[in-house]
Design a protein around this motif. Sequence first.
Motif, PDB file in Angstrom:
ATOM      1  N   LYS A 154       1.131  -1.603  -0.084  1.00  0.00           N
ATOM      2  CA  LYS A 154       0.719   0.168   0.001  1.00  0.00           C
ATOM      3  C   LYS A 154       0.539   1.056  -0.171  1.00  0.00           C
ATOM      4  N   TYR A 155       0.517   2.114  -0.841  1.00  0.00           N
ATOM      5  CA  TYR A 155       1.396   3.454  -0.638  1.00  0.00           C
ATOM      6  C   TYR A 155       1.197   3.893   0.644  1.00  0.00           C
ATOM      7  N   ASN A 156       2.256   4.751   0.804  1.00  0.00           N
ATOM      8  CA  ASN A 156       1.969   5.560   2.656  1.00  0.00           C
ATOM      9  C   ASN A 156       1.050   6.842   1.622  1.00  0.00           C
ATOM     10  N   HIS A 157       1.659   7.324   0.671  1.00  0.00           N
ATOM     11  CA  HIS A 157       0.987   8.691   0.764  1.00  0.00           C
ATOM     12  C   HIS A 157      -0.488   8.868  -0.509  1.00  0.00           C
ATOM     13  N   TRP A 158      -1.195   9.501  -0.325  1.00  0.00           N
ATOM     14  CA  TRP A 158      -2.253   9.178  -1.152  1.00  0.00           C
ATOM     15  C   TRP A 158      -1.980   9.850  -2.800  1.00  0.00           C
ATOM     16  N   PHE A 159      -0.894  11.285  -2.275  1.00  0.00           N
ATOM     17  CA  PHE A 159      -0.584  11.685  -3.562  1.00  0.00           C
ATOM     18  C   PHE A 159       0.272  10.706  -4.057  1.00  0.00           C
ATOM     19  N   ASP A 160       0.926   9.560  -3.751  1.00  0.00           N
ATOM     20  CA  ASP A 160       1.281   8.893  -4.147  1.00  0.00           C
ATOM     21  C   ASP A 160       0.674   7.419  -5.170  1.00  0.00           C
ATOM     22  N   ASN A 214       4.375  23.810   6.453  1.00  0.00           N
ATOM     23  CA  ASN A 214       4.086  22.919   5.655  1.00  0.00           C
ATOM     24  C   ASN A 214       2.800  21.392   6.082  1.00  0.00           C
ATOM     25  N   SER A 215       2.401  22.193   6.338  1.00  0.00           N
ATOM     26  CA  SER A 215       0.767  20.817   7.652  1.00  0.00           C
ATOM     27  C   SER A 215       0.603  20.636   6.221  1.00  0.00           C
ATOM     28  N   LEU A 216      -0.074  21.026   5.303  1.00  0.00           N
ATOM     29  CA  LEU A 216      -0.917  20.677   3.929  1.00  0.00           C
ATOM     30  C   LEU A 216       0.210  18.738   3.388  1.00  0.00           C
ATOM     31  N   TYR A 217       0.892  18.638   3.579  1.00  0.00           N
ATOM     32  CA  TYR A 217       1.102  17.960   2.468  1.00  0.00           C
ATOM     33  C   TYR A 217       0.900  16.503   3.332  1.00  0.00           C
ATOM     34  N   ASP A 218       1.536  16.355   4.849  1.00  0.00           N
ATOM     35  CA  ASP A 218       1.556  15.672   5.919  1.00  0.00           C
ATOM     36  C   ASP A 218      -0.241  14.923   6.294  1.00  0.00           C
ATOM     37  N   MET A 219      -1.424  15.909   6.024  1.00  0.00           N
ATOM     38  CA  MET A 219      -2.560  15.582   6.110  1.00  0.00           C
ATOM     39  C   MET A 219      -3.295  14.103   5.153  1.00  0.00           C
ATOM     40  N   LYS A 240      -2.678   7.101   6.465  1.00  0.00           N
ATOM     41  CA  LYS A 240      -2.629   7.182   7.823  1.00  0.00           C
ATOM     42  C   LYS A 240      -3.704   7.389   8.435  1.00  0.00           C
ATOM     43  N   ASN A 241      -4.051   8.928   7.965  1.00  0.00           N
ATOM     44  CA  ASN A 241      -4.077   9.479   8.753  1.00  0.00           C
ATOM     45  C   ASN A 241      -5.646  10.566   8.036  1.00  0.00           C
ATOM     46  N   LEU A 242      -5.944   9.387   6.901  1.00  0.00           N
ATOM     47  CA  LEU A 242      -7.303   9.641   5.845  1.00  0.00           C
ATOM     48  C   LEU A 242      -7.958   8.389   6.662  1.00  0.00           C
ATOM     49  N   LYS A 255     -13.286  15.132  10.879  1.00  0.00           N
ATOM     50  CA  LYS A 255     -13.482  15.486  12.544  1.00  0.00           C
ATOM     51  C   LYS A 255     -11.106  15.719  13.476  1.00  0.00           C
ATOM     52  N   ASN A 256     -10.916  15.130  12.703  1.00  0.00           N
ATOM     53  CA  ASN A 256      -9.138  14.682  13.426  1.00  0.00           C
ATOM     54  C   ASN A 256      -8.368  15.510  13.009  1.00  0.00           C
ATOM     55  N   ASN A 257      -8.333  15.918  11.564  1.00  0.00           N
ATOM     56  CA  ASN A 257      -7.377  16.915  10.653  1.00  0.00           C
ATOM     57  C   ASN A 257      -8.067  17.460  10.258  1.00  0.00           C
ATOM     58  N   LYS A 258      -6.845  18.679  11.120  1.00  0.00           N
ATOM     59  CA  LYS A 258      -7.226  20.293  11.470  1.00  0.00           C
ATOM     60  C   LYS A 258      -6.057  20.728  10.209  1.00  0.00           C
ATOM     61  N   LEU A 259      -6.506  21.759   9.814  1.00  0.00           N
ATOM     62  CA  LEU A 259      -4.902  22.756   9.255  1.00  0.00           C
ATOM     63  C   LEU A 259      -4.743  23.114  10.575  1.00  0.00           C
ATOM     64  N   THR A 260      -3.272  23.348  10.497  1.00  0.00           N
ATOM     65  CA  THR A 260      -2.236  23.825  11.747  1.00  0.00           C
ATOM     66  C   THR A 260      -2.439  25.583  10.912  1.00  0.00           C
ATOM     67  N   SER A 261      -2.329  25.369   9.156  1.00  0.00           N
ATOM     68  CA  SER A 261      -2.285  27.136   8.575  1.00  0.00           C
ATOM     69  C   SER A 261      -3.101  27.089   7.847  1.00  0.00           C
ATOM     70  N   ILE A 262      -4.221  27.612   7.516  1.00  0.00           N
ATOM     71  CA  ILE A 262      -5.182  28.458   7.099  1.00  0.00           C
ATOM     72  C   ILE A 262      -4.926  28.631   5.587  1.00  0.00           C
TER      73      ILE A 262
END
Length: 505
Positions: free
Chosen positions: A25-31, A307-312, A316-318, A324-331
């Motif tokens: 399984k890929y780790n990241h949605w963009f992969d 640069n928190s957007l990429y980590d979202m 494993k976060n999706l 509910k759980n994922n909030k951007l730390t920078s809008i």
Amino acid sequence: GQLPTWLQGTLLRNGPGMHTIGDTKYNHWFDGLALLHSFTFKNGEVYYRSKYLRSDTYNCNIEANRIVVSEFGTMAYPDPCKNIFAKAFTYLSHTIPEFTDNCLINIMKTGDDFYATSETNFIRKINPQTLETLEKVDYSKYVAVNVATSHPHYDSAGNTLNMGTSIVDKGKTKYILFKIPPPVPEKEKKKSCFKHLEVVCSIPSRSLLHPSYYHSFGITENYIVFVEQPFRLDIVKMATAYIRGVNWASCLVYNKEDKTWFHFVDKKTKKEVSTKFYTDAMVLFHHINAYEEDGHIIFDIIAYTDNSLYDMFYLKNLTKDFEKNNKLTSIPTCKRFVVPLQYDKDAEVGSNLVTLPSAATAVKEKDGSIYCQPEILCEGIELPRINYDYNSKKYKYFFATGVQWSPVPTKIVKFNIETKEMLHWGEDHCWPSEPIFVPSPDAREEDDGIVLTCVVMSDPKQAPFLLVLDAKTFKELGRATVDVEMHLDLHGMFIPEKDLKTETE
């Protein structure tokens, strides 16, 4: 509803579609493996089709029934059964990585041809009608770049302009702007337009081993606008990522103490404006538009303070509680910078050099550099698009997705830059994609036309659909429901019927 009778052509979109191969399984949605899909409009009817991009990456992975080609957020390893020599060799060959051709981000037009693109040196030609995958093009055969953006620009002469980074080539790291001309006349038909690719200019990176990451750039009538941000690729980390067993994404480093530098290159002279313009640290993915007015360059971007957007988007976060759980730390914040190219050289230190009516400032510093602070236009939007006929010109509107604190869009918005008025479209459980503006054939005004977006439902029992809005009023004209599982995509383009070659051609 009813579609406008003039709407004839194809909306072509691209994005990650397959995230599991065999037991891996890929780790990241963009992969995820690129999945193309299209909506074709013909005489008031809509036809849908989708197809995986048959990249070399796709073919290798499917054949091995596991992930064998590394992506940005997922490092893949060779078969452990291979002997020790093969293993050692693989480690060495990964130092300057052989990048993937899983082109999952956008669609690019060059001449009459269309390509799926990502941010590596590879693009894949596709047939926009059948979605078949055609030849692979390696930019690095024509220009010394290791990575390139998937947000090119198009000029009135039919050229495609793009930027890439040349990493430690001849002891220098630089950002290269290159131009792909439209196809040459009949007698040279055999030659591809890439053979005539030319380097317009290059901008030296401020650091040999830490070039800036960038996803797009801006153009005005006479200038290229490039933002060198303190969100950088660590080349040494990248070269050792494979051996250290980490992904390339972990080699991106953001330094919030640093400055963000603005570069303006004159298209005619190919020389950079010598004044040093800068602003505070920020992370930027999307430029909206740029233009010139009374000796100033005005450019609008969407920026973050981290640069928190990429980590979202790590898978494993999706989870089902993602929203509910994922909030951007920078809008995401839409910022307008106003940069005075012509100003009084004898102006006092500390004075604001912007002479246009604007809340944005450009203040002269002791050392002659100019510190720019933006006007905030609005917040909580991403994936901006404009009426491209107004690219590099003064404009009034942009269309975007509304994201607020969650990175998944819940609305489509239209923003009026002059009045700051915002129109919305949104419904419960709807996740719309990047809105694409299509001008009507007899358009008199900038917003005469329609807006297209693909809407995925967060409730699996509800079918996804293509939404057609009147761009002026933002009222729904119609929707076409698609009875398949549709993926959340990234970017795409509308291709008018006249630009689609018929099968026989």
